[in-house]
Each structure stands twice: as structure tokens, then as C-alpha cells.
Design a protein around this motif. Structure first.
Motif, mmCIF file in Angstrom:
data_model
loop_
_atom_site.group_PDB
_atom_site.id
_atom_site.type_symbol
_atom_site.label_atom_id
_atom_site.label_comp_id
_atom_site.label_asym_id
_atom_site.label_seq_id
_atom_site.Cartn_x
_atom_site.Cartn_y
_atom_site.Cartn_z
ATOM 1 N N VAL A 49 -2.767 13.757 -3.135
ATOM 2 C CA VAL A 49 -3.667 12.936 -3.954
ATOM 3 C C VAL A 49 -3.223 12.952 -5.413
ATOM 4 O O VAL A 49 -3.183 11.906 -6.068
ATOM 5 N N GLU A 50 -2.883 14.114 -5.940
ATOM 6 C CA GLU A 50 -2.432 14.212 -7.338
ATOM 7 C C GLU A 50 -1.245 13.287 -7.589
ATOM 8 O O GLU A 50 -1.205 12.586 -8.610
ATOM 9 N N ARG A 51 -0.290 13.276 -6.659
ATOM 10 C CA ARG A 51 0.889 12.416 -6.822
ATOM 11 C C ARG A 51 0.500 10.940 -6.826
ATOM 12 O O ARG A 51 0.978 10.163 -7.651
ATOM 13 N N LEU A 52 -0.353 10.557 -5.890
ATOM 14 C CA LEU A 52 -0.754 9.153 -5.790
ATOM 15 C C LEU A 52 -1.563 8.713 -7.009
ATOM 16 O O LEU A 52 -1.355 7.621 -7.538
ATOM 17 N N VAL A 94 0.855 -1.194 0.000
ATOM 18 C CA VAL A 94 0.000 0.000 0.000
ATOM 19 C C VAL A 94 0.886 1.237 0.000
ATOM 20 O O VAL A 94 1.804 1.355 0.810
ATOM 21 N N ALA A 95 0.607 2.155 -0.906
ATOM 22 C CA ALA A 95 1.336 3.421 -0.924
ATOM 23 C C ALA A 95 0.856 4.274 0.247
ATOM 24 O O ALA A 95 -0.341 4.378 0.497
ATOM 25 N N VAL A 96 1.789 4.871 0.954
ATOM 26 C CA VAL A 96 1.465 5.718 2.097
ATOM 27 C C VAL A 96 2.082 7.090 1.875
ATOM 28 O O VAL A 96 3.244 7.200 1.485
ATOM 29 N N ALA A 97 1.278 8.128 2.112
ATOM 30 C CA ALA A 97 1.761 9.492 1.963
ATOM 31 C C ALA A 97 1.261 10.329 3.137
ATOM 32 O O ALA A 97 0.262 9.993 3.771
#
Length: 123
Positions: free
Chosen positions: A56-59, A38-41
Motif C-alpha cells: 500500500v505504501e508503494r502504491l 490499473v496498478a496491480v501489486a
């Protein structure tokens, strides 16, 4: 870059003090260790970058099709009750092909309440 399917954003208030970010980023690093698939930011409401739309834009650019926002707030004040849901609604309108979900403030979950009580009782 690998294609993402789901992502989690750890969302916090923000502060001018650079050290304030350290525990927020430590939570995100631990999440990535626990679930590397899972990607986490991190994202912040104010005073610190990135803000929620930028995260959000990056993900989404990396392929995320589901984004779960977790507010790292102890209580439900105006930011969690009004500002954050409005921001998530704006993101839903902008990214209609992405499934957005919003967790309750972590401070309102029984697990965090229990943990904080245990920490406070340490002698």
C-alpha cells in the motif's frame, strides 16, 4: 513515474517455498494485461514480502487514491474473516485520503467455484 488513481492488490497467505508465489504473480500479470490503466501489486500475509502495508505504501507513494484488496483464498478462515479486515482498517486509519475496498475471498465467488468444478471434472 505516472500518477495512479486506482490500484488492486492481490493478497495471498505466503509460503517459504519460492515457487508458491508463481501463480499469485501470474494472476497479477494477467490483471495488468487485462487492465493496463490499473496498478496491480501482490502482497502477502506472512513468510513472503511485500506485506500489505508495504504494498500500500508503494502504491500510495505512486499516487493511488483507491486501493481494492482481493484475497486469493479459497475459503473464509480466520485470516480472511479477522486478520485481513483488521489490516485494512489499520490502513484506512493511516491513509485517510485513500479509498480502500475489500473483495470477498475469490474461492467464494460463483465464477471461481464453477471454474474449479470444471477443472476438477476434466478427464
Amino acid at each position: 513515474m505516472k500518477t495512479l488513481h486506482s490500484a488492486v492488490i492481490v493478497f495471498a497467505h505466503g509460503s517459504r517455498d519460492a515457487r508458491w508465489r508463481e501463480p499469485v504473480e501470474a494472476v497479477a500479470r494477467r490483471m495488468a494485461e487485462l487492465s493496463p490503466e490499473v496498478a496491480v501489486a501482490c502482497a502477502y500475509l506472512e513468510l513472503v514480502t511485500p506485506d500489505l502495508p508495504t504494498a500500500v505504501e508503494r502504491l500510495v507513494a505512486d499516487g493511488a487514491r483507491a486501493v481494492h484488496v482481493v484475497p486469493l483464498f479459497l475459503g473464509v478462515g480466520k485470516h480472511v474473516r479477522e486478520d485481513l479486515p483488521r489490516l485494512v482498517d489499520e490502513l484506512r486509519a493511516r491513509h485517510q485520503d485513500v479509498d480502500f475496498s475489500l473483495a470477498p475471498a475469490v474461492g467464494e465467488t460463483p465464477e471461481v467455484v464453477d471454474l474449479l468444478a470444471r477443472i476438477a471434472l476434466r478427464t
